[in-house]
Structure formats: structure tokens, C-alpha cells
Design a protein around this motif. Sequence first.
Motif, mmCIF file in Angstrom:
data_model
loop_
_atom_site.group_PDB
_atom_site.id
_atom_site.type_symbol
_atom_site.label_atom_id
_atom_site.label_comp_id
_atom_site.label_asym_id
_atom_site.label_seq_id
_atom_site.Cartn_x
_atom_site.Cartn_y
_atom_site.Cartn_z
ATOM 1 N N ILE A 145 1.188 -0.956 0.151
ATOM 2 C CA ILE A 145 0.389 -0.413 -0.288
ATOM 3 C C ILE A 145 0.777 1.444 -0.538
ATOM 4 C CG2 ILE A 145 -1.790 1.927 1.283
ATOM 5 C CD1 ILE A 145 -2.625 -1.516 2.188
ATOM 6 N N ALA A 146 2.431 0.780 0.023
ATOM 7 C CA ALA A 146 2.817 2.125 0.822
ATOM 8 C C ALA A 146 3.556 2.732 -0.589
ATOM 9 C CB ALA A 146 4.300 2.269 1.946
ATOM 10 N N SER A 147 3.614 1.671 -1.302
ATOM 11 C CA SER A 147 4.043 1.917 -3.353
ATOM 12 C C SER A 147 3.091 2.591 -3.544
ATOM 13 C CB SER A 147 4.999 1.471 -3.287
ATOM 14 O OG SER A 147 4.119 -0.042 -3.575
ATOM 15 N N GLU A 148 1.665 2.522 -3.252
ATOM 16 C CA GLU A 148 0.899 2.895 -4.242
ATOM 17 C C GLU A 148 0.169 4.396 -3.777
ATOM 18 O OE1 GLU A 148 -2.188 0.331 -4.623
ATOM 19 O OE2 GLU A 148 -1.223 -1.194 -5.458
ATOM 20 N N LEU A 149 0.751 4.852 -2.734
ATOM 21 C CA LEU A 149 0.164 5.601 -2.202
ATOM 22 C C LEU A 149 1.248 6.592 -2.951
ATOM 23 C CD1 LEU A 149 -1.338 5.103 1.144
ATOM 24 C CD2 LEU A 149 -2.500 5.710 -0.138
ATOM 25 N N TYR A 190 0.361 7.405 -6.144
ATOM 26 C CA TYR A 190 -1.000 8.350 -6.141
ATOM 27 C C TYR A 190 -0.014 10.103 -6.055
ATOM 28 C CZ TYR A 190 -4.872 10.365 -5.956
ATOM 29 O OH TYR A 190 -5.573 10.559 -6.028
ATOM 30 N N ASP A 191 0.508 9.969 -4.971
ATOM 31 C CA ASP A 191 0.704 11.039 -4.734
ATOM 32 C C ASP A 191 1.831 12.093 -5.820
ATOM 33 O OD1 ASP A 191 -0.611 11.634 -2.748
ATOM 34 O OD2 ASP A 191 0.946 10.460 -0.582
ATOM 35 N N ALA A 192 2.974 11.081 -5.890
ATOM 36 C CA ALA A 192 3.779 11.719 -6.875
ATOM 37 C C ALA A 192 3.222 12.134 -8.423
ATOM 38 C CB ALA A 192 4.714 10.794 -7.003
ATOM 39 N N SER A 193 1.769 11.394 -8.848
ATOM 40 C CA SER A 193 1.450 11.398 -9.600
ATOM 41 C C SER A 193 0.440 13.315 -9.588
ATOM 42 C CB SER A 193 0.461 10.397 -10.646
ATOM 43 O OG SER A 193 -0.532 10.811 -9.672
ATOM 44 N N GLU A 194 0.556 13.532 -11.221
ATOM 45 C CA GLU A 194 -0.095 15.099 -11.339
ATOM 46 C C GLU A 194 -1.840 14.773 -11.852
ATOM 47 O OE1 GLU A 194 1.766 18.328 -12.683
ATOM 48 O OE2 GLU A 194 3.566 17.670 -11.832
#
Length: 127
Positions: free
Chosen positions: A75-79, A82-86
Motif C-alpha cells: 500500500i505504501a508504494s501505491e500511495l 499516487y502522490d507523485a502523479s499529477e
Amino acid sequence: MSTILRRTATAAQNASRTHFFSTSVAARKDLVQDLYLKEIKGYKVPPTPKDAHVGVVKSYSLPPAPKAPSLPFDIASELAAYDASEPASAFQSVPQSSSVTEETVSGADAYLSFLEQDLPKPEAHHH
């Protein structure tokens, strides 16, 4: 004379009472009805074969059991992804050329540009 009239009247009444019911109707036979009843009594239902239901009735099978939802393992890598995507914006700004002024723009473009303007901030009234 009155006795003769009385006797004839009673004889006429007795004659009409005896002829009121006729037995000749019950003695007649209906040939069509007799033939029909004879054919119905003689009819035998053909036996149904044992596999007559094959092809008419579908076989029932249980639906597959539902699976429990599973959580993602990382879950941490997916979050972080998601935060890095524009975020994708629904309205992309179109650069306006310098030759086009607001006075010449009309119709839908003018209405959309009016809607995109910021609202003026309300002034605070001090009393």
C-alpha cells in the motif's frame, strides 16, 4: 246443461295435465352424442417415456461462490505513486493570441471566459 259443461271442463283439464309431460323426448337417442362418448371412453393416453424431460428442462448448477476482496500487498508504494502523479485537469488553458481582444470575442468563448474569472473578494465592513 251445467253438468255437461262441468264434465267437459274437467276432462279438458285432465287431458292437458296428462299431455303436459311428454316421455317421447327421453326415448329419443342422440347418435352424435353416443359416438362422442364412445370415442372418449375408448381413448387411452400413450405412455410417456422416462427421458421425456431431456431437452425441455435445463439442468441446475449452483453459481460459483463469491471471493472475498483482497487488499494490495504494498500500500505504501501505491500511495507514493499516487502522490507523485499529477492530477489531470478537466479544463486546459488555451493561450490567447495577442490580436484577439475581449471585445471581439463573442458567444460561447466569451461566456466561458466570464465563468473562469475569479470572483471579487468581499470587502470587510467595519462598524
